[in-house]
Design a protein around this motif. Structure first.
Motif, PDB file in Angstrom:
ATOM      1  N   LEU A 378       1.181 -23.382  -6.641  1.00  0.00           N
ATOM      2  CA  LEU A 378       1.999 -22.853  -5.555  1.00  0.00           C
ATOM      3  C   LEU A 378       1.255 -22.697  -4.241  1.00  0.00           C
ATOM      4  N   MET A 379       0.007 -22.291  -4.270  1.00  0.00           N
ATOM      5  CA  MET A 379      -0.700 -21.998  -3.025  1.00  0.00           C
ATOM      6  C   MET A 379      -1.450 -23.203  -2.466  1.00  0.00           C
ATOM      7  N   PHE A 380      -1.473 -24.305  -3.195  1.00  0.00           N
ATOM      8  CA  PHE A 380      -2.244 -25.460  -2.750  1.00  0.00           C
ATOM      9  C   PHE A 380      -1.688 -26.008  -1.445  1.00  0.00           C
ATOM     10  N   LEU A 381      -2.532 -26.130  -0.439  1.00  0.00           N
ATOM     11  CA  LEU A 381      -2.202 -26.624   0.907  1.00  0.00           C
ATOM     12  C   LEU A 381      -1.286 -25.694   1.693  1.00  0.00           C
ATOM     13  N   PRO A 384       5.183 -23.545   1.597  1.00  0.00           N
ATOM     14  CA  PRO A 384       6.002 -22.446   1.080  1.00  0.00           C
ATOM     15  C   PRO A 384       6.498 -22.741  -0.329  1.00  0.00           C
ATOM     16  N   ALA A 385       6.704 -21.691  -1.082  1.00  0.00           N
ATOM     17  CA  ALA A 385       7.255 -21.841  -2.428  1.00  0.00           C
ATOM     18  C   ALA A 385       8.709 -22.287  -2.341  1.00  0.00           C
ATOM     19  N   PRO A 386       9.224 -22.910  -3.385  1.00  0.00           N
ATOM     20  CA  PRO A 386      10.633 -23.301  -3.373  1.00  0.00           C
ATOM     21  C   PRO A 386      11.550 -22.091  -3.425  1.00  0.00           C
ATOM     22  N   VAL A 387      12.744 -22.245  -2.906  1.00  0.00           N
ATOM     23  CA  VAL A 387      13.777 -21.236  -3.082  1.00  0.00           C
ATOM     24  C   VAL A 387      14.246 -21.288  -4.531  1.00  0.00           C
ATOM     25  N   GLU A 388      14.532 -20.121  -5.100  1.00  0.00           N
ATOM     26  CA  GLU A 388      15.063 -20.049  -6.456  1.00  0.00           C
ATOM     27  C   GLU A 388      16.395 -19.311  -6.425  1.00  0.00           C
ATOM     28  N   ILE A 389      17.424 -19.958  -6.947  1.00  0.00           N
ATOM     29  CA  ILE A 389      18.774 -19.391  -6.942  1.00  0.00           C
ATOM     30  C   ILE A 389      19.256 -19.262  -8.380  1.00  0.00           C
ATOM     31  N   ALA A 390      19.671 -18.072  -8.752  1.00  0.00           N
ATOM     32  CA  ALA A 390      20.299 -17.853 -10.045  1.00  0.00           C
ATOM     33  C   ALA A 390      21.805 -17.860  -9.862  1.00  0.00           C
ATOM     34  N   VAL A 391      22.508 -18.608 -10.698  1.00  0.00           N
ATOM     35  CA  VAL A 391      23.963 -18.669 -10.641  1.00  0.00           C
ATOM     36  C   VAL A 391      24.512 -18.314 -12.013  1.00  0.00           C
ATOM     37  N   GLY A 392      25.751 -17.800 -12.018  1.00  0.00           N
ATOM     38  CA  GLY A 392      26.396 -17.466 -13.270  1.00  0.00           C
ATOM     39  C   GLY A 392      27.853 -17.168 -13.052  1.00  0.00           C
ATOM     40  N   ILE A 402       9.206 -16.784  -3.828  1.00  0.00           N
ATOM     41  CA  ILE A 402       7.911 -16.144  -4.029  1.00  0.00           C
ATOM     42  C   ILE A 402       7.115 -16.245  -2.738  1.00  0.00           C
ATOM     43  N   GLU A 403       6.555 -15.135  -2.283  1.00  0.00           N
ATOM     44  CA  GLU A 403       5.751 -15.123  -1.069  1.00  0.00           C
ATOM     45  C   GLU A 403       4.315 -14.735  -1.410  1.00  0.00           C
ATOM     46  N   HIS A 404       3.375 -15.437  -0.824  1.00  0.00           N
ATOM     47  CA  HIS A 404       1.963 -15.104  -0.996  1.00  0.00           C
ATOM     48  C   HIS A 404       1.441 -14.507   0.311  1.00  0.00           C
ATOM     49  N   VAL A 405       0.920 -13.312   0.241  1.00  0.00           N
ATOM     50  CA  VAL A 405       0.419 -12.625   1.427  1.00  0.00           C
ATOM     51  C   VAL A 405      -1.005 -12.167   1.145  1.00  0.00           C
TER      52      VAL A 405
END
Length: 416
Positions: A378-381, A384-392, A402-405
């Motif tokens: 995830l942090m390579f280069l 930004p991380a992909p968006v993740e959407i849960a549906v149901g 996911i955010e890296h700070v």
């Protein structure tokens, strides 16, 4: 209304790419199927390493039917389990390198069942329990000297950081049973991942039951809980359906009747664990083609999802090649599907059959619900991380990223 009515392409247009879509209705279906394939009374531990997304995990414990318990191996996964509504009694804490800090945190939050990978690991668990004034149940993880089935990833039969060598248990039984702060409750055996077919799965799990019976004799105490592992299969980044196991229940019952004749009365309790089977077919990765090029007669289709988004497990032989789907059907061609990273290792499929693609096209990688973002680089280069959407149930349940700070710790002059 089914969540299938929510088109991933529409979500991609709204939220951008790369994008994961997790269908929690499919997670619940996998849970029903797995419990239905097992003998009555079996417990199922969900391996958080497959996908710790809170809404996905919550779907494995809420609603009708038996609930999955949680198998974790870090304080991060512990936090996800607690957020999803699990309590300490629902959790099995595993892993070969547990630190004193994480053990004390786990015990402090109510975790009372641990898998011990060695005598020294068992002692570390006991020290954390004693520090909290309690006694915890421990499953001895066993590294069996023998196996029944072949598989892509073997977890036993060789020198490894995982488990106590089965041939040493008899000689160390007294020490294992006398560690302060611990009570040896049973055994944990996990010999394979992603069994090739039902015959291989049955062969391995029944062999595991036989080994467990022999270890019980070596220990000289009855088992209260026996975790026989997993190996339940689902395609990974390929088209295809989750495996079904119509013979598994009867075969396990016969083996248990032979080796643990009181199992139907709950001695011991029985459990399996699964990650990919429960999560795998719930996920679709949607990516966009950013460029197409020819190099010395070979075509490369470059998309905005690489091994930083999906592919951290490729080194284990679990990824290449992927298969993709596009809305427009038509002719196919040989091309390499690659990501956007500045490394030649960013390859999702080398000279595979792909639809004829152009910049701006969307592609969908199926069966991507397990071993996705959190097992990737995830942090390579710094992308930004992909968006993740849960549906149901035909609706969007959540949208997250996911955010890296980086946080800085201020150090006063003279501090060490």
């Amino acid at each position: 209304m089914s969540s299938q009515s929510i088109e991933p392409a529409e979500l991609a247009r709204q939220y951008g790419t790369p994008l994961y879509v997790y269908d929690v209705d499919r997670v619940r279906a996998a849970r029903r199927d797995l419990f239905g394939a097992l003998p009555e009374g079996f417990e199922v531990f969900y391996a958080f390493k497959a996908n710790p997304h809170v809404d996905l995990v919550r779907a494995l414990r809420d609603g009708e039917g038996p609930a999955c318990k949680a198998e974790i191996s870090s304080t991060g996964e512990l936090a996800a389990a607690l957020e999803a509504g699990y309590v300490g009694s629902d959790i099995l804490y595993t892993g070969p390198g547990k630190t004193q800090e994480e053990l004390r945190e786990a015990v402090g939050t109510g975790v009372r069942t641990f898998s011990a990978e060695s005598l020294s690991d068992l002692r570390h668990i006991g020290e954390a329990a004693v520090a909290h004034g309690t006694v915890v149940d421990c499953l001895l993880r066993i590294n069996s000297a023998t196996a029944s089935a072949s598989t892509s990833i073997r977890m036993t039969g060789a020198p490894t950081q995982f488990g106590i060598d089965s041939e040493t248990v008899a000689d160390t039984a007294a020490e294992l049973l006398e560690v302060p702060g611990t009570s040896v409750a049973g055994l944990h055996l996990f010999s394979q991942s992603n069994a090739r077919d039902e015959e291989a799965l049955i062969g391995e799990l029944t062999h595991t039951i036989e080994v467990a019976a022999a270890i019980q004799e070596d220990l000289g105490v009855p088992l209260r809980l026996l975790d026989i592992g997993g190996g339940f299969s689902v395609p990974y980044a390929q088209h295809g359906e989750r495996a079904q196991y119509p013979k598994l229940r009867s075969e396990l019952e016969a083996s248990l009747d032979l080796h643990f004749p009181q199992w139907r009365e709950g001695t011991p309790r029985l459990a399996v664990e699964s990650g990919r089977y429960l999560a795998g077919d719930s996920g679709t990765l949607v990516a966009q083609v950013s460029n197409v090029k020819i190099s010395r007669g070979k075509k490369f289709v470059i998309i905005d999802a690489g091994i930083n988004t999906f592919g951290g497990m490729s080194g284990l032989g679990r990824l290449l090649p992927v298969s993709v789907h596009v809305d427009a059907e038509g002719e196919t061609e040989k091309a390499s599907l690659v990501g956007p990273l500045c490394t030649p290792g960013d390859v999702l499929g080398r000279q595979i059959d792909l639809p004829v693609l152009a910049p701006g096209d969307l592609v969908r990688i199926p069966n991507a619900g397990a071993y996705g973002p959190t097992s990737s680089l995830l942090m390579f280069l710094g992308r930004p991380a992909p968006v993740e959407i849960a549906v149901g149930n035909g609706e969007v349940v959540s949208v997250s990223r996911i955010e890296h700070v980086r946080t800085y710790r201020h150090q006063e002059p003279g501090d060490e």
